[in-house]
Design a protein around this motif. Structure first.
Motif, short mmCIF file in Angstrom:
data_model
loop_
_atom_site.label_atom_id
_atom_site.label_comp_id
_atom_site.label_asym_id
_atom_site.label_seq_id
_atom_site.Cartn_x
_atom_site.Cartn_y
_atom_site.Cartn_z
N TYR A 76 0.83 -1.21 0.00
CA TYR A 76 0.00 0.00 0.00
C TYR A 76 0.87 1.26 0.00
CZ TYR A 76 -3.68 -3.29 1.44
OH TYR A 76 -4.57 -4.34 1.50
N ILE A 81 -0.95 4.30 -1.98
CA ILE A 81 -2.31 4.21 -1.44
C ILE A 81 -2.34 4.70 0.00
CG2 ILE A 81 -4.15 2.59 -0.80
CD1 ILE A 81 -3.22 0.86 -3.20
N CYS A 95 -4.75 6.32 4.55
CA CYS A 95 -4.91 5.54 3.32
C CYS A 95 -6.15 5.99 2.55
CB CYS A 95 -5.06 4.05 3.65
SG CYS A 95 -3.71 3.34 4.61
N GLU A 96 -6.21 5.56 1.28
CA GLU A 96 -7.41 5.76 0.47
C GLU A 96 -8.41 4.65 0.80
OE1 GLU A 96 -6.19 5.69 -3.58
OE2 GLU A 96 -4.69 7.28 -3.32
N CYS A 97 -9.58 5.04 1.24
CA CYS A 97 -10.57 4.07 1.73
C CYS A 97 -10.93 3.00 0.70
CB CYS A 97 -11.84 4.79 2.17
SG CYS A 97 -11.65 5.80 3.65
N ASP A 98 -11.10 3.41 -0.55
CA ASP A 98 -11.56 2.49 -1.59
C ASP A 98 -10.59 1.34 -1.83
OD1 ASP A 98 -13.79 4.04 -1.90
OD2 ASP A 98 -13.04 5.12 -3.65
N SER A 99 -9.32 1.54 -1.45
CA SER A 99 -8.30 0.53 -1.72
C SER A 99 -8.01 -0.37 -0.53
CB SER A 99 -7.00 1.21 -2.17
OG SER A 99 -7.20 2.00 -3.31
N LYS A 101 -10.29 -2.41 1.16
CA LYS A 101 -11.36 -3.38 1.42
C LYS A 101 -10.85 -4.78 1.74
CE LYS A 101 -14.67 -0.80 -1.37
NZ LYS A 101 -15.48 -0.77 -2.61
N THR A 120 -13.18 -2.69 8.60
CA THR A 120 -14.02 -1.52 8.89
C THR A 120 -13.71 -0.94 10.26
OG1 THR A 120 -15.80 -2.48 7.56
CG2 THR A 120 -16.40 -0.70 9.07
N SER A 125 -12.86 6.74 8.96
CA SER A 125 -12.91 7.41 7.66
C SER A 125 -13.39 8.86 7.77
CB SER A 125 -13.83 6.65 6.71
OG SER A 125 -15.15 6.59 7.24
N ARG A 128 -13.02 10.41 1.78
CA ARG A 128 -12.43 9.27 1.08
C ARG A 128 -11.13 8.82 1.72
NH1 ARG A 128 -12.25 10.45 -5.22
NH2 ARG A 128 -11.55 8.26 -5.16
N CYS A 130 -8.97 7.18 4.95
CA CYS A 130 -9.11 6.30 6.10
C CYS A 130 -7.85 6.38 6.96
CB CYS A 130 -9.29 4.84 5.64
SG CYS A 130 -10.99 4.48 5.13
#
Length: 199
Positions: A76, A81, A95-99, A101, A120, A125, A128, A130
């Motif tokens: 990451y 990310i 970090c970027e939340c979308d990456s 998961k 989670t 968050s 966008r 995290c």
């Protein structure tokens, strides 16, 4: 005394785990043996963690964070990310939340029980972005903050000197009485060392 953000009635298949508390000057805490992911097991040398609901996140030794960087966050960070945020005495990760998961769960072994935080629960968050709910510091001790308490129903019992967490069975595993007795012995040894040092 109740801490936490989830009412007990909202926990469907609940499991509970308790540990004997050691009380110090303005501090509560109990044993913490290991913190682990599917790629990394960190043995807590102090065998102990403090509880502090005034702290937003979980504070960990930098040694743990360096291993997390190498074994979990490496890809990451390389891909941009995630990045480190330096501030005061702590070191955090954004970090970027979308990456995130597929980020692995982290399990905290308190000796008599263990609790697993999923992706989670490990990040807070803001839009966008995290923020990893574990920060590193230069000390060797762990401090369990409100980002942990808010995930469960947690009960502090002053009379019995215990803290009990209630969580879904998918996130908590309680150990046998034999394991509990071994851990109580460990706590007594730890407290004796602290007493001797203070004298």
């Amino acid at each position: 005394l109740f801490f936490g953000g989830i009412p007990i009635k909202h926990i469907q298949n609940k499991e509970k785990g308790s540990c004997t508390i050691s009380q110090g000057y303005m501090t509560w805490g109990c044993s913490l043996l290991q913190v682990s992911t599917d790629k990394y097991i960190y043995d807590n040398k102090e065998g102990y963690a403090y509880f502090d609901s005034n702290i937003k996140r979980i504070i960990a030794p930098n040694e743990f964070m360096k291993e997390m960087e190498t074994k979990v966050f490496n890809k990451y960070l390389k891909e941009g990310i995630c990045e480190y945020l330096e501030g005061g005495f702590t070191k955090s990760i954004e970090c970027e939340c979308d990456s995130m998961k597929n980020f692995p769960s982290i399990t905290f072994n308190f000796g008599t029980f263990e609790i697993t935080l999923n992706q989670t629960q490990l990040f807070s968050s803001i839009f966008r972005l995290c923020f990893f709910n574990i920060e590193g510091h230069n000390e060797s001790n762990w401090v369990i903050g409100n980002s942990f308490f808010s995930q469960f129903y947690s009960l502090f019992d002053y009379e019995d000197n215990t803290i009990t967490f209630y969580a879904d069975k998918t996130q908590m595993k309680s150990f046998s009485q034999k394991s509990s007795n071994i851990m109580l012995k460990h706590i007594m040894i730890y407290n004796s060392i602290i007493l001797l040092v203070s004298i």
